[in-house]
Write a protein that holds these residues in place. Sequence first.
Motif, short mmCIF file in Angstrom:
data_model
loop_
_atom_site.label_atom_id
_atom_site.label_comp_id
_atom_site.label_asym_id
_atom_site.label_seq_id
_atom_site.Cartn_x
_atom_site.Cartn_y
_atom_site.Cartn_z
N HIS A 1 9.50 10.02 25.36
CA HIS A 1 10.69 8.90 25.19
C HIS A 1 10.95 7.14 24.41
O HIS A 1 9.45 7.24 24.89
CB HIS A 1 10.57 8.52 27.03
N ASP A 2 11.22 7.84 23.67
CA ASP A 2 10.90 6.15 22.83
C ASP A 2 11.29 4.37 24.00
O ASP A 2 12.11 4.93 23.97
CB ASP A 2 11.37 5.93 21.92
N LEU A 3 10.13 3.49 23.72
CA LEU A 3 9.94 2.56 24.95
C LEU A 3 11.19 2.01 24.11
O LEU A 3 11.79 0.84 25.02
CB LEU A 3 8.90 2.22 25.07
N GLY A 4 11.51 1.45 22.72
CA GLY A 4 12.74 0.86 22.52
C GLY A 4 12.08 -0.65 21.58
O GLY A 4 10.57 -0.76 21.95
N GLY A 5 12.31 -0.97 20.91
CA GLY A 5 11.99 -2.37 20.11
C GLY A 5 11.95 -3.42 20.49
O GLY A 5 10.69 -4.65 20.33
N ALA A 6 12.59 -3.15 21.67
CA ALA A 6 11.75 -4.64 22.33
C ALA A 6 11.16 -4.50 23.85
O ALA A 6 11.11 -5.37 24.91
CB ALA A 6 13.80 -4.97 23.75
N TYR A 7 10.22 -3.71 24.33
CA TYR A 7 10.03 -2.82 25.04
C TYR A 7 9.28 -3.70 25.90
O TYR A 7 9.16 -4.51 27.11
CB TYR A 7 8.91 -1.56 25.23
N PHE A 8 7.91 -4.53 24.62
CA PHE A 8 7.02 -5.59 25.31
C PHE A 8 7.91 -6.54 25.45
O PHE A 8 7.06 -7.83 26.65
CB PHE A 8 6.31 -5.63 23.60
N THR A 9 8.72 -7.26 24.30
CA THR A 9 9.32 -9.10 25.22
C THR A 9 10.13 -8.53 26.74
O THR A 9 9.69 -9.52 27.57
CB THR A 9 10.16 -8.71 24.18
N GLN A 10 10.91 -7.40 26.98
CA GLN A 10 11.21 -7.04 27.98
C GLN A 10 10.36 -6.88 29.37
O GLN A 10 10.18 -7.70 30.58
CB GLN A 10 12.41 -5.84 28.66
N ARG A 11 9.06 -6.89 29.05
CA ARG A 11 8.27 -6.51 30.34
C ARG A 11 7.29 -7.92 30.06
O ARG A 11 7.31 -7.50 31.21
CB ARG A 11 6.76 -5.77 28.95
N ASP A 12 7.05 -8.71 29.34
CA ASP A 12 6.10 -10.18 29.43
C ASP A 12 7.35 -10.63 28.56
O ASP A 12 6.67 -11.72 27.54
CB ASP A 12 5.64 -9.37 28.91
N PRO A 13 8.08 -11.55 29.38
CA PRO A 13 8.69 -12.63 28.23
C PRO A 13 8.37 -13.78 28.30
O PRO A 13 8.59 -14.42 26.96
CB PRO A 13 10.18 -12.86 29.21
N GLU A 14 7.63 -14.61 29.39
CA GLU A 14 6.67 -15.27 28.28
C GLU A 14 5.72 -15.47 27.88
O GLU A 14 5.60 -15.98 26.78
CB GLU A 14 5.73 -15.68 29.82
N ARG A 15 4.95 -13.96 27.32
CA ARG A 15 4.52 -13.80 26.27
C ARG A 15 4.60 -14.14 24.94
O ARG A 15 4.58 -14.07 24.08
CB ARG A 15 3.36 -12.53 26.42
N ALA A 16 6.02 -13.89 25.07
CA ALA A 16 6.86 -12.83 23.71
C ALA A 16 7.17 -14.59 23.27
O ALA A 16 7.39 -15.54 22.13
CB ALA A 16 8.33 -12.20 23.95
N THR A 17 6.95 -15.83 24.87
CA THR A 17 7.79 -16.50 23.81
C THR A 17 6.19 -17.45 23.71
O THR A 17 6.60 -17.96 22.76
CB THR A 17 8.44 -17.48 25.02
N ARG A 18 5.59 -17.29 24.09
CA ARG A 18 4.45 -17.79 23.69
C ARG A 18 4.05 -17.68 22.08
O ARG A 18 3.73 -18.61 21.56
CB ARG A 18 3.67 -17.93 25.03
N GLY A 19 4.62 -16.20 22.09
CA GLY A 19 3.83 -15.83 20.68
C GLY A 19 5.00 -16.06 19.71
O GLY A 19 4.40 -17.36 18.63
N ALA A 20 5.99 -16.33 19.92
CA ALA A 20 7.54 -17.49 18.97
C ALA A 20 6.86 -18.78 19.07
O ALA A 20 6.92 -18.62 17.88
CB ALA A 20 8.36 -17.13 19.49
N ILE A 21 6.53 -19.36 19.88
CA ILE A 21 6.83 -21.08 20.15
C ILE A 21 5.11 -21.34 19.37
O ILE A 21 4.71 -21.74 17.82
CB ILE A 21 5.79 -21.39 20.94
N THR A 22 3.45 -20.68 19.11
CA THR A 22 2.73 -20.32 17.61
C THR A 22 2.60 -20.03 16.33
O THR A 22 2.90 -20.82 15.73
CB THR A 22 1.66 -19.08 18.54
N GLN A 23 4.05 -19.06 15.89
CA GLN A 23 4.35 -18.47 15.01
C GLN A 23 4.71 -19.72 14.45
O GLN A 23 5.01 -19.95 13.35
CB GLN A 23 4.63 -17.35 14.61
N LEU A 24 6.09 -20.84 15.40
CA LEU A 24 7.07 -21.78 14.55
C LEU A 24 5.78 -22.51 14.57
O LEU A 24 5.70 -23.34 13.29
CB LEU A 24 7.74 -21.46 15.65
#
Length: 62
Positions: A23-46
């Motif tokens: 069962h493929d979890l999908g490309g947005a699995y980790f973003t949906q699982r922990d949106p705050e972490r995804a936000t921090r990662g995007a801010i760090t990259q920028l």
Amino acid sequence: MVALEHSSITSIWHMLTDRKPYHDLGGAYFTQRDPERATRGAITQLNQLGYTVTLDPRESAA
């Protein structure tokens, strides 16, 4: 290469022992699982690219 092989073998082992198909979890699995972490990662990259980031939350449409 070894890490990829390990991931594949681990997936196969779980499918065989649990008797469940893949069962493929999908490309947005980790973003949906922990949106705050995804936000921090995007801010760090920028920030690393030289941008200053300010977040303004949107008002809910409810």
